[in-house]
Motif scaffolding. Structure first.
Motif, PDB file in Angstrom:
ATOM      1  N   GLN A 220       0.823  -1.207   0.000  1.00 41.83           N
ATOM      2  CA  GLN A 220       0.000   0.000   0.000  1.00 41.83           C
ATOM      3  C   GLN A 220       0.860   1.260   0.000  1.00 41.83           C
ATOM      4  OE1 GLN A 220      -3.226  -0.864  -1.145  1.00 41.83           O
ATOM      5  NE2 GLN A 220      -3.600   0.984   0.061  1.00 41.83           N
ATOM      6  N   GLU A 221       1.934   1.233   0.774  1.00 40.19           N
ATOM      7  CA  GLU A 221       2.864   2.364   0.800  1.00 40.19           C
ATOM      8  C   GLU A 221       3.493   2.573  -0.569  1.00 40.19           C
ATOM      9  OE1 GLU A 221       5.396   5.474   2.384  1.00 40.19           O
ATOM     10  OE2 GLU A 221       3.428   4.621   2.888  1.00 40.19           O
ATOM     11  N   LEU A 222       3.877   1.466  -1.224  1.00 38.85           N
ATOM     12  CA  LEU A 222       4.455   1.559  -2.566  1.00 38.85           C
ATOM     13  C   LEU A 222       3.445   2.124  -3.561  1.00 38.85           C
ATOM     14  CD1 LEU A 222       6.472  -1.782  -2.847  1.00 38.85           C
ATOM     15  CD2 LEU A 222       7.385   0.530  -2.668  1.00 38.85           C
ATOM     16  N   TYR A 223       2.206   1.712  -3.420  1.00 36.90           N
ATOM     17  CA  TYR A 223       1.157   2.212  -4.317  1.00 36.90           C
ATOM     18  C   TYR A 223       0.995   3.723  -4.168  1.00 36.90           C
ATOM     19  CZ  TYR A 223      -3.461   3.138  -6.260  1.00 36.90           C
ATOM     20  OH  TYR A 223      -4.499   3.664  -6.978  1.00 36.90           O
ATOM     21  N   HIS A 224       0.949   4.192  -2.929  1.00 35.71           N
ATOM     22  CA  HIS A 224       0.786   5.635  -2.708  1.00 35.71           C
ATOM     23  C   HIS A 224       2.015   6.413  -3.183  1.00 35.71           C
ATOM     24  CE1 HIS A 224      -2.993   5.118  -0.755  1.00 35.71           C
ATOM     25  NE2 HIS A 224      -2.507   4.454   0.275  1.00 35.71           N
ATOM     26  N   LEU A 229       4.776   9.800  -7.186  1.00 33.80           N
ATOM     27  CA  LEU A 229       5.811   9.930  -8.206  1.00 33.80           C
ATOM     28  C   LEU A 229       5.201  10.386  -9.533  1.00 33.80           C
ATOM     29  CD1 LEU A 229       8.784   9.461  -9.103  1.00 33.80           C
ATOM     30  CD2 LEU A 229       8.141   7.099  -9.635  1.00 33.80           C
ATOM     31  N   ASN A 230       4.082   9.794  -9.910  1.00 39.85           N
ATOM     32  CA  ASN A 230       3.445  10.151 -11.176  1.00 39.85           C
ATOM     33  C   ASN A 230       2.953  11.589 -11.190  1.00 39.85           C
ATOM     34  OD1 ASN A 230       3.966   7.668 -12.267  1.00 39.85           O
ATOM     35  ND2 ASN A 230       1.895   6.864 -12.018  1.00 39.85           N
ATOM     36  N   ARG A 231       2.623  12.114 -10.009  1.00 38.80           N
ATOM     37  CA  ARG A 231       2.177  13.512  -9.959  1.00 38.80           C
ATOM     38  C   ARG A 231       3.309  14.499 -10.208  1.00 38.80           C
ATOM     39  NH1 ARG A 231      -1.958  11.627  -6.268  1.00 38.80           N
ATOM     40  NH2 ARG A 231      -0.508  11.530  -4.503  1.00 38.80           N
ATOM     41  N   THR A 232       4.553  14.021 -10.193  1.00 34.42           N
ATOM     42  CA  THR A 232       5.679  14.913 -10.504  1.00 34.42           C
ATOM     43  C   THR A 232       5.950  14.975 -12.000  1.00 34.42           C
ATOM     44  OG1 THR A 232       7.428  13.221 -10.335  1.00 34.42           O
ATOM     45  CG2 THR A 232       6.739  14.320  -8.288  1.00 34.42           C
ATOM     46  N   ASP A 251       1.625   1.266 -15.614  1.00 36.50           N
ATOM     47  CA  ASP A 251       1.659   1.108 -14.163  1.00 36.50           C
ATOM     48  C   ASP A 251       0.431   0.327 -13.679  1.00 36.50           C
ATOM     49  OD1 ASP A 251       3.966   2.592 -14.120  1.00 36.50           O
ATOM     50  OD2 ASP A 251       3.036   4.395 -13.282  1.00 36.50           O
ATOM     51  N   GLU A 252      -0.713   0.699 -14.187  1.00 38.85           N
ATOM     52  CA  GLU A 252      -1.961   0.078 -13.751  1.00 38.85           C
ATOM     53  C   GLU A 252      -2.009  -1.402 -14.126  1.00 38.85           C
ATOM     54  OE1 GLU A 252      -5.558   0.133 -11.743  1.00 38.85           O
ATOM     55  OE2 GLU A 252      -4.063   1.725 -11.940  1.00 38.85           O
ATOM     56  N   HIS A 253      -1.517  -1.728 -15.306  1.00 41.63           N
ATOM     57  CA  HIS A 253      -1.491  -3.140 -15.719  1.00 41.63           C
ATOM     58  C   HIS A 253      -0.589  -3.953 -14.799  1.00 41.63           C
ATOM     59  CE1 HIS A 253      -1.746  -6.537 -18.572  1.00 41.63           C
ATOM     60  NE2 HIS A 253      -0.526  -6.790 -18.135  1.00 41.63           N
ATOM     61  N   ALA A 254       0.574  -3.412 -14.475  1.00 37.55           N
ATOM     62  CA  ALA A 254       1.494  -4.126 -13.588  1.00 37.55           C
ATOM     63  C   ALA A 254       0.883  -4.315 -12.202  1.00 37.55           C
ATOM     64  CB  ALA A 254       2.811  -3.361 -13.484  1.00 37.55           C
ATOM     65  N   SER A 264       8.413  -4.815  -9.685  1.00 38.90           N
ATOM     66  CA  SER A 264       9.399  -4.859 -10.767  1.00 38.90           C
ATOM     67  C   SER A 264       9.275  -3.639 -11.661  1.00 38.90           C
ATOM     68  CB  SER A 264       9.214  -6.135 -11.593  1.00 38.90           C
ATOM     69  OG  SER A 264       9.496  -7.281 -10.831  1.00 38.90           O
ATOM     70  N   ARG A 265       8.048  -3.276 -11.981  1.00 35.18           N
ATOM     71  CA  ARG A 265       7.804  -2.091 -12.799  1.00 35.18           C
ATOM     72  C   ARG A 265       8.305  -0.831 -12.091  1.00 35.18           C
ATOM     73  NH1 ARG A 265       7.302   1.392 -17.018  1.00 35.18           N
ATOM     74  NH2 ARG A 265       5.682   2.944 -16.656  1.00 35.18           N
ATOM     75  N   LEU A 266       7.996  -0.715 -10.808  1.00 30.51           N
ATOM     76  CA  LEU A 266       8.392   0.472 -10.051  1.00 30.51           C
ATOM     77  C   LEU A 266       9.906   0.538  -9.887  1.00 30.51           C
ATOM     78  CD1 LEU A 266       7.145   2.908  -8.719  1.00 30.51           C
ATOM     79  CD2 LEU A 266       6.753   1.546  -6.658  1.00 30.51           C
TER      80      LEU A 266
END
Length: 382
Positions: A220-224, A229-232, A251-254, A264-266
């Motif tokens: 959950q922490e990684l998701y947030h 990160l994407n907002r930057t 990102d959503e697919h992973a 892995s994607r992150l």
């Protein structure tokens, strides 16, 4: 047959500075093409390819000296690909733009289609229609994955393609997808493809997955943090909005695929292979580029909220987001540490998964062997 190739050390910030950089070599490329049978008998194969893309990419990026790594994808055996093409279709040319590659693969329908398997035609298309790196120095590989007879369309078609591959310095590894019964008559042809091109023949169990290895349990922490990160990222340029959509879609697919695939994607996104390389569409990476000129940015290609900003104001926005991104990546590094690939590798080695008949393990093991014999540090032991 193993062919030597030369690679220059390209250090990226996400690896240990204490790691042995290996032998000194000129910059070089590893070209890998997946030539995939997507008929009914290999149902699930496309999921294996796209879901495990980031695991394969991260492994290749961990090699020392560091190569430039490209992937292409050719598919065959689906009637929807067209009879005039012998049911063969290039899904992606060779590329190191893995966001675009993943985005295109994710659009492919998983629906089962029964179709004829023209393996020889698929191989020839792969050799003729992709942008292979010139010369015999690069490592050029095809993984033809499927089952059925390889001589459909004529017994010499696949042999002629193999002869052409040798001339072009391309090694073909054949990966036979096992059914309930092991068809030795079919396998003989797949073995011949590998033999004729100096490759190896492997067996694959479609949709078999290695155990999940999570270096962080804080999903959950990684998701947030991923959202932060994407907002930057702020898009600019004609294709900027599309590229931003592409990044978030991948990102959503992973995330939907599995917790490990998401990690892995992150891990790839915060690596030196991604950070600093999105300047053509992202304002922060554009700021880092030597030729950044905010006077040249066209307002109509910026987000609505920034279209009235002056060049100086845009630069200040980019500077602020640059600092925020740096802090977010530092927080992510607390979860996805630099030695992540080593941790995963050790788990698979200890559990006997390195030699497993699983798609991504076959690809990693095969390339490990070829580059390892040439003096590169892959981190794997055999």
């Amino acid at each position: 047959m193993i062919r030597p190739f030369r690679i220059l050390t390209v250090l990226s910030f996400f690896l240990f500075t204490s790691a042995n950089p290996g032998p000194s070599r000129e910059y070089e490329v590893i070209d890998v093409v997946y030539c995939l049978d997507l008929s009914a008998s290999t149902n699930g194969l496309i999921d294996d390819v796209r879901d495990k893309l980031w695991d394969v990419v991260n492994e290749m990026n961990s090699y020392r000296p560091a190569p430039r790594f490209r992937i292409g994808v050719v598919a065959f055996s689906r009637p929807s690909f067209g009879e005039k093409n012998y049911y063969v279709k290039v899904l992606s040319d060779l590329t190191d733009d893995f966001d675009e590659l993943a985005y295109e693969l994710n659009k492919l329908r998983p629906a089962v289609e029964k179709g004829d398997q023209f393996v020889g035609k698929a191989l020839q298309t792969t050799l003729d229609n992709l942008s292979w790196t010139n010369g015999k120095g690069p490592l050029k590989l095809i993984y033809v994955v499927g089952n059925g007879r390889v001589d459909t369309g004529g017994s010499n078609v696949f042999r002629n393609a193999c002869e052409d591959a040798v001339k072009k310095g391309v090694t073909v590894h054949s990966v036979y997808c096992r059914m309930k019964r092991y068809n030795m008559k079919e396998v003989a042809g797949w073995r011949e493809i590998a033999r004729l091109t100096g490759g190896e023949q492997y067996d694959l169990k479609v949709h078999k997955r290695a155990p999940q290895v999570l270096v962080s349990e804080e999903q959950q922490e990684l998701y947030h943090l991923s959202e932060d990160l994407n907002r930057t990222y702020v898009h600019h340029g004609k294709y900027g909005a599309k590229r931003f959509e592409m990044m978030t879609s991948v990102d959503e697919h992973a995330l939907k695929s599995s917790p490990m695939d998401f990690q892995s994607r992150l891990f790839y996104k915060i690596s030196g292979n991604y950070q600093g390389h999105q300047g053509s569409w992202d304002l922060v990476d554009y700021l880092k580029s030597a030729d950044a000129d905010f006077e040249k940015l066209k307002p109509e290609y910026l987000p609505d909220s920034l279209q009235m900003h002056t060049p100086d104001e845009l630069r200040k926005v980019a500077m602020k987001l640059k600092g925020e991104r740096s802090l977010i990546i530092k927080r992510l590094r607390m979860h996805l540490t630099y030695d992540r690939q080593r941790v995963i590798r050790n788990v698979y080695l200890e559990g006997g998964m390195y030699q497993a008949d699983i798609f991504d393990r076959i690809i990693v093991r095969s390339i490990d062997k070829m580059v390892g014999n040439d003096g590169f540090n892959t981190g794997n032991t055999r």
